[in-house]
Design a protein around this motif. Structure first.
Motif, mmCIF file in Angstrom:
data_model
loop_
_atom_site.group_PDB
_atom_site.id
_atom_site.type_symbol
_atom_site.label_atom_id
_atom_site.label_comp_id
_atom_site.label_asym_id
_atom_site.label_seq_id
_atom_site.Cartn_x
_atom_site.Cartn_y
_atom_site.Cartn_z
ATOM 1 N N HIS A 171 0.833 -1.204 0.000
ATOM 2 C CA HIS A 171 0.000 0.000 0.000
ATOM 3 C C HIS A 171 0.869 1.256 0.000
ATOM 4 O O HIS A 171 0.559 2.232 -0.698
ATOM 5 C CB HIS A 171 -0.939 -0.006 1.201
ATOM 6 N N PHE A 172 1.966 1.244 0.753
ATOM 7 C CA PHE A 172 2.851 2.402 0.745
ATOM 8 C C PHE A 172 3.549 2.536 -0.599
ATOM 9 O O PHE A 172 3.670 3.646 -1.142
ATOM 10 C CB PHE A 172 3.877 2.301 1.875
ATOM 11 N N TRP A 182 -4.506 1.679 -3.194
ATOM 12 C CA TRP A 182 -3.880 1.832 -1.888
ATOM 13 C C TRP A 182 -4.854 2.472 -0.904
ATOM 14 O O TRP A 182 -5.738 3.225 -1.286
ATOM 15 C CB TRP A 182 -2.600 2.656 -1.994
ATOM 16 N N VAL A 187 -1.411 2.362 4.968
ATOM 17 C CA VAL A 187 -0.156 3.122 4.973
ATOM 18 C C VAL A 187 0.196 3.558 6.393
ATOM 19 O O VAL A 187 1.354 3.474 6.817
ATOM 20 C CB VAL A 187 -0.262 4.339 4.036
#
Length: 451
Positions: A171-172, A182, A187
């Motif tokens: 996701h980051f 994302w 995150v």
């Protein structure tokens, strides 16, 4: 009480077997024995190089490996933790699913970017470039390139078996590469995990050589003539166990070992309560002349008991026992020790008696070792100040305990079962819970089961 109620009050099975920590302890003390005996071994084998006790910082780093390896082997080959659903791995997936390398490279990019940011923070924060931290930064800098290289085959391999390969690192990475899908919460979870690892790993590595050197270099034959000094050295050995096993826990956060961080504490109060106890914040709060100083003009237990060998020996045994309980609370975690994280639930070892054995033993140790109410000046105001501020420190650790409980109660139904069981059956926790309920009733408040 029926069978169903009895089952509800049963102590849940621990996610870490007692044997894992004992294997780490055996590996660590095996290495300590080798390091202390190296001169005799080198002489017998006529090895080249200096024939000296191996007490240096590199030997301390080797102690991390000596403790980690037997714990990892036991976890895999005996406890078979790699087969647990909690790893998020399915070892049969490689036969039925072709890995998506776009996911893998996005994840790797996210991980590398995270490490680069943490490295930049190390460079910016001045305290990492003085004192014991210099050694830690050198170790991390030296290991950076090998870790980056090894991360490629590791992530490619583990992605073949992950049931949900789009983890927090993905996701980051997706955020940075502007890919769709994302999520902000993922995150945030990613950064909670890595801030914890980055902050505490550097700290733990920085204090590892000091803890190791004192034990390996100790002359126990000479110390045996002085029970108080012998006790201090044994106490240092217990702190060495805590530091080295704890450091292993911060480093070895791997899914195949079921030791990965499930989540970091999401509560700001939890972070504040924990970080206030560590550098650099603790440097401005505790100690001589600081805001919370409970050791002003306190010579300590040896000073006050000198001349009374029986009392001195008994008090030494008490302090060793408290430190041993503290070390036990750490090595019981095996590979999973870490502040501010959820990595499973421990219900065995010292956690049979209280939910927070490390905090209980540590705070009792400070009272017994410092004796803050006894001051060399004879000034009662100073004694009151010291006593008051040690109570403040106790309060900080109570705050830490409650925020940790809030995190685990939110994350895992097993911890909720354990929490309820300890409230009724814990050797220390149950009486405190009942006392809190009686106090609540006495002042007209609603009883609480979370004490």
């Amino acid at each position: 009480m029926g069978d169903v109620s009895t089952e509800r009050l049963a102590r849940p099975e621990s996610d870490v077997s007692a044997a894992v920590g004992l294997m780490g302890l055996a590996g660590l003390f095996g290495w300590v024995a080798f390091a202390r005996s190296y001169p005799a071994i080198a002489n017998a084998l006529q090895l080249p190089g200096p024939h000296q006790v191996m007490s240096g910082p590199h030997a301390a780093l080797a102690a991390l490996f000596a403790a980690a390896l037997p714990m990892a082997l036991w976890s895999i080959f005996v406890d078979k933790v790699h087969l647990r659903p909690s790893t998020g791995l399915d070892w049969g997936l490689a036969k039925s699913r072709k890995p998506d390398r776009r996911i893998t490279w996005t994840k790797l990019f996210g991980i590398w970017a995270t490490w680069a940011i943490i490295a930049a923070l190390y460079c910016l924060c001045r305290w990492y470039w003085s004192g014991n931290y210099v050694f830690a930064i050198r170790v991390l800098a030296w290991s950076a390139i090998p870790v980056v290289i090894l991360s490629v085959p590791y992530v490619m391999w583990i992605d073949r078996y992950m049931t949900q390969p789009r983890d927090h690192a993905w996701h980051f990475g997706a955020l940075l590469t502007r890919q769709a899908g994302w999520e902000l919460e993922a995150v945030k979870a990613h950064w909670r995990t890595w801030i914890i690892k980055g902050f505490f790993t550097a700290f733990m590595i920085s204090i590892t050589p000091f803890a190791f050197d004192h034990v390996v270099s100790a002359d126990f034959a000479m110390l045996a003539q002085n029970p108080a000094q012998l006790a201090l050295t044994v106490i240092e050995a217990m702190f060495m166990v805590d530091v080295i096993i704890g450091t292993v826990g911060y480093i070895v956060t791997m899914r195949p070992l079921d030791a990965h961080i499930r989540s970091g504490n999401p509560f700001l109060g939890g972070w504040a309560a924990a970080l206030i106890c560590y550098p650099p914040l603790v440097w401005g709060i505790l100690g001589d002349g600081k805001a919370i100083n409970y050791e002003q003009n306190t010579p300590g237990w040896i000073y006050w008991m000198e001349g009374n060998p029986a009392l001195l020996s008994a008090w030494a045994i008490l302090l060793v026992a408290l430190t041993a309980a503290y070390a036990w609370a750490t090595f019981a975690f095996g590979l999973r020790f870490s502040n501010l994280t959820y990595r499973g639930v421990l219900t065995n070892g010292p956690y049979r008696f209280t939910r927070h054995p490390a905090y209980v033993s540590k705070n009792l140790f400070w009272w017994c070792a410092t004796l803050p109410f006894l001051v060399s000046t004879g000034n009662p105001v100073e004694a009151i100040r010291n006593t008051f501020f040690l109570f403040v420190v106790n309060g900080i650790y109570y705050w830490r305990a409650k925020t940790e409980e809030a995190h685990l109660l939110r994350e895992d139904p097993k911890y909720r079962e354990y929490h309820a069981f300890m409230a009724q059956h814990g050797l220390l926790t149950a009486p405190l819970t009942r006392a809190a309920e009686m106090l609540s009733r006495a002042v007209g408040l609603r009883p609480s089961r979370t004490s």
